[in-house]
Design an enzyme around this catalytic site. Sequence first.
Site, mmCIF file in Angstrom:
data_model
loop_
_atom_site.group_PDB
_atom_site.id
_atom_site.type_symbol
_atom_site.label_atom_id
_atom_site.label_comp_id
_atom_site.label_asym_id
_atom_site.label_seq_id
_atom_site.Cartn_x
_atom_site.Cartn_y
_atom_site.Cartn_z
ATOM 1 N N LYS A 62 0.868 -1.214 0.036
ATOM 2 C CA LYS A 62 -0.110 -0.094 -0.049
ATOM 3 C C LYS A 62 0.966 1.238 -0.061
ATOM 4 O O LYS A 62 0.641 2.113 0.915
ATOM 5 C CB LYS A 62 -0.880 0.077 1.140
ATOM 6 C CG LYS A 62 -2.019 -1.105 1.182
ATOM 7 C CD LYS A 62 -3.057 -0.701 1.849
ATOM 8 C CE LYS A 62 -4.358 -1.890 1.645
ATOM 9 N NZ LYS A 62 -3.720 -3.414 2.189
ATOM 10 N N VAL A 66 6.332 9.697 -1.126
ATOM 11 C CA VAL A 66 6.821 10.534 -2.343
ATOM 12 C C VAL A 66 7.585 9.464 -3.510
ATOM 13 O O VAL A 66 7.534 8.582 -3.133
ATOM 14 C CB VAL A 66 7.875 11.370 -1.833
ATOM 15 C CG1 VAL A 66 7.563 12.398 -0.930
ATOM 16 C CG2 VAL A 66 9.273 10.738 -1.060
ATOM 17 N N HIS A 68 9.895 9.134 -5.556
ATOM 18 C CA HIS A 68 11.202 8.360 -5.679
ATOM 19 C C HIS A 68 11.137 7.123 -4.605
ATOM 20 O O HIS A 68 11.850 6.267 -4.952
ATOM 21 C CB HIS A 68 12.491 9.214 -5.463
ATOM 22 C CG HIS A 68 12.958 9.623 -4.164
ATOM 23 N ND1 HIS A 68 11.932 10.805 -3.398
ATOM 24 C CD2 HIS A 68 13.764 9.332 -3.211
ATOM 25 C CE1 HIS A 68 12.620 10.803 -2.310
ATOM 26 N NE2 HIS A 68 13.356 10.098 -2.170
ATOM 27 N N ILE A 69 10.660 7.204 -3.646
ATOM 28 C CA ILE A 69 10.357 6.151 -2.646
ATOM 29 C C ILE A 69 9.655 5.199 -2.888
ATOM 30 O O ILE A 69 9.811 3.972 -3.015
ATOM 31 C CB ILE A 69 10.115 6.837 -1.161
ATOM 32 C CG1 ILE A 69 11.168 7.902 -0.464
ATOM 33 C CG2 ILE A 69 10.268 5.533 -0.073
ATOM 34 C CD1 ILE A 69 12.645 7.134 -0.567
ATOM 35 N N SER A 117 -12.290 -1.487 2.750
ATOM 36 C CA SER A 117 -13.338 -2.280 3.210
ATOM 37 C C SER A 117 -13.762 -2.381 4.568
ATOM 38 O O SER A 117 -14.779 -2.801 5.184
ATOM 39 C CB SER A 117 -12.902 -3.983 3.029
ATOM 40 O OG SER A 117 -11.996 -4.153 3.614
ATOM 41 N N ILE A 170 -14.018 -10.321 1.941
ATOM 42 C CA ILE A 170 -14.932 -11.324 1.437
ATOM 43 C C ILE A 170 -14.642 -12.219 2.700
ATOM 44 O O ILE A 170 -13.644 -12.560 3.174
ATOM 45 C CB ILE A 170 -14.868 -12.070 0.155
ATOM 46 C CG1 ILE A 170 -14.561 -11.088 -0.968
ATOM 47 C CG2 ILE A 170 -15.315 -13.174 0.127
ATOM 48 C CD1 ILE A 170 -15.913 -10.564 -1.164
ATOM 49 N N ALA A 172 -14.381 -13.266 6.099
ATOM 50 C CA ALA A 172 -14.040 -12.742 7.557
ATOM 51 C C ALA A 172 -14.697 -11.331 7.867
ATOM 52 O O ALA A 172 -15.216 -10.939 8.906
ATOM 53 C CB ALA A 172 -12.646 -12.680 8.083
ATOM 54 N N GLY A 174 -17.418 -10.042 6.320
ATOM 55 C CA GLY A 174 -18.737 -10.068 6.020
ATOM 56 C C GLY A 174 -19.014 -10.053 4.408
ATOM 57 O O GLY A 174 -20.169 -10.111 4.147
ATOM 58 N N ARG A 192 -8.277 -14.785 5.943
ATOM 59 C CA ARG A 192 -8.639 -15.494 7.042
ATOM 60 C C ARG A 192 -9.321 -16.777 6.692
ATOM 61 O O ARG A 192 -9.533 -17.667 7.270
ATOM 62 C CB ARG A 192 -9.217 -14.737 8.031
ATOM 63 C CG ARG A 192 -8.042 -13.975 8.800
ATOM 64 C CD ARG A 192 -8.725 -12.824 9.760
ATOM 65 N NE ARG A 192 -9.113 -11.734 8.913
ATOM 66 C CZ ARG A 192 -10.123 -10.798 9.335
ATOM 67 N NH1 ARG A 192 -10.233 -10.612 10.616
ATOM 68 N NH2 ARG A 192 -10.607 -9.806 8.579
HETATM 69 P P1 BMP Z 1 -9.139 -11.102 5.257
HETATM 70 O O1 BMP Z 1 -9.839 -12.049 4.161
HETATM 71 O O2 BMP Z 1 -8.492 -11.908 6.340
HETATM 72 O O3 BMP Z 1 -10.122 -10.281 5.798
HETATM 73 O O4 BMP Z 1 -7.869 -10.418 4.582
HETATM 74 C C1 BMP Z 1 -8.273 -9.281 3.712
HETATM 75 C C2 BMP Z 1 -6.750 -8.593 2.995
HETATM 76 O O5 BMP Z 1 -7.119 -8.056 2.281
HETATM 77 C C3 BMP Z 1 -5.597 -8.264 3.917
HETATM 78 O O6 BMP Z 1 -4.592 -8.487 3.500
HETATM 79 C C4 BMP Z 1 -6.068 -6.833 3.889
HETATM 80 O O7 BMP Z 1 -4.701 -6.132 4.169
HETATM 81 C C5 BMP Z 1 -6.577 -6.624 2.773
HETATM 82 N N1 BMP Z 1 -7.398 -5.376 2.302
HETATM 83 C C6 BMP Z 1 -8.508 -5.185 3.236
HETATM 84 O O8 BMP Z 1 -8.964 -6.271 3.837
HETATM 85 N N2 BMP Z 1 -9.436 -4.532 2.657
HETATM 86 C C7 BMP Z 1 -9.031 -3.162 1.913
HETATM 87 O O9 BMP Z 1 -9.812 -2.483 1.580
HETATM 88 C C8 BMP Z 1 -7.785 -3.498 1.298
HETATM 89 C C9 BMP Z 1 -7.145 -4.514 1.435
HETATM 90 O O10 BMP Z 1 -5.872 -4.467 0.729
#
Ligand code: BMP
Length: 218
Positions: A62, A66, A68-69, A117, A170, A172, A174, A192
Amino acid sequence: MQKQNGLIFAADLKERRKTLNLTRKISDYIDAVKVNYPLVLSTGAEIISDLSDITDVIADFKLADVPHINSRISKIAFNKGASAVICHAFTGEESLKSCTKTASEFDGEVYSVVNMSHPGSEDVMDSSLPKLCEISKKADIDGVIAPGNQPDKIEMIKNKIDTKILSPGIGAQGGKGKKAISAGADYIIVGRSIYDSTDPVKSAKKIRDNIKMYYSNE
Ligand code: BMP
């Protein structure tokens, strides 16, 4: 990333061996594995190379820095074998363009985050959604991350930007895979519900079959 299954595995684990074994076992049901800080900070960046021998790797750092980093981090990820990086769009066009420019040197992809999410996405990101889509378009990204547990947002984003949509949230969190796909997601991202399941391989297959059945019924 070639679409065969529509499922991306979010490997938010901390153990190298467990991650590699599980990814190998479910590799027939996924199109890519997404790595995030928990895994890379626990095991080292070499995990990207190890996983890339099994499937495509999406480096989910994510990026929000800036230009260049952003560019340096992307370069390291692609050099290690990542096929794609995930960057925030809110840092602006130049920061995002630094990622797409670097990706083009590696034939890699960039996915930008335009909404999230978790409920906190309402605080700032919701009101900026049109702008984040516009910045992403201008930076010529390969796709966006959009919340799979909010199908209405997926539809909204689909109307604003004609690109691939990858949707977490999706299981865990909901969201339902079928609903996300039906709203316009191209891939669902699941962590998860696979790695915390009592039978991760069976769960991955079931999640994949669920959305695959749905494609063929369309
Ligand atoms: P999980 O299915 O265990 O909830 O994991 C969701 C994954 O999606 C995690 O790696 C989280 O960093 C990523 N993620 C998220 O849950 N919601 C976002 O809006 C953006 C994400 O990258």
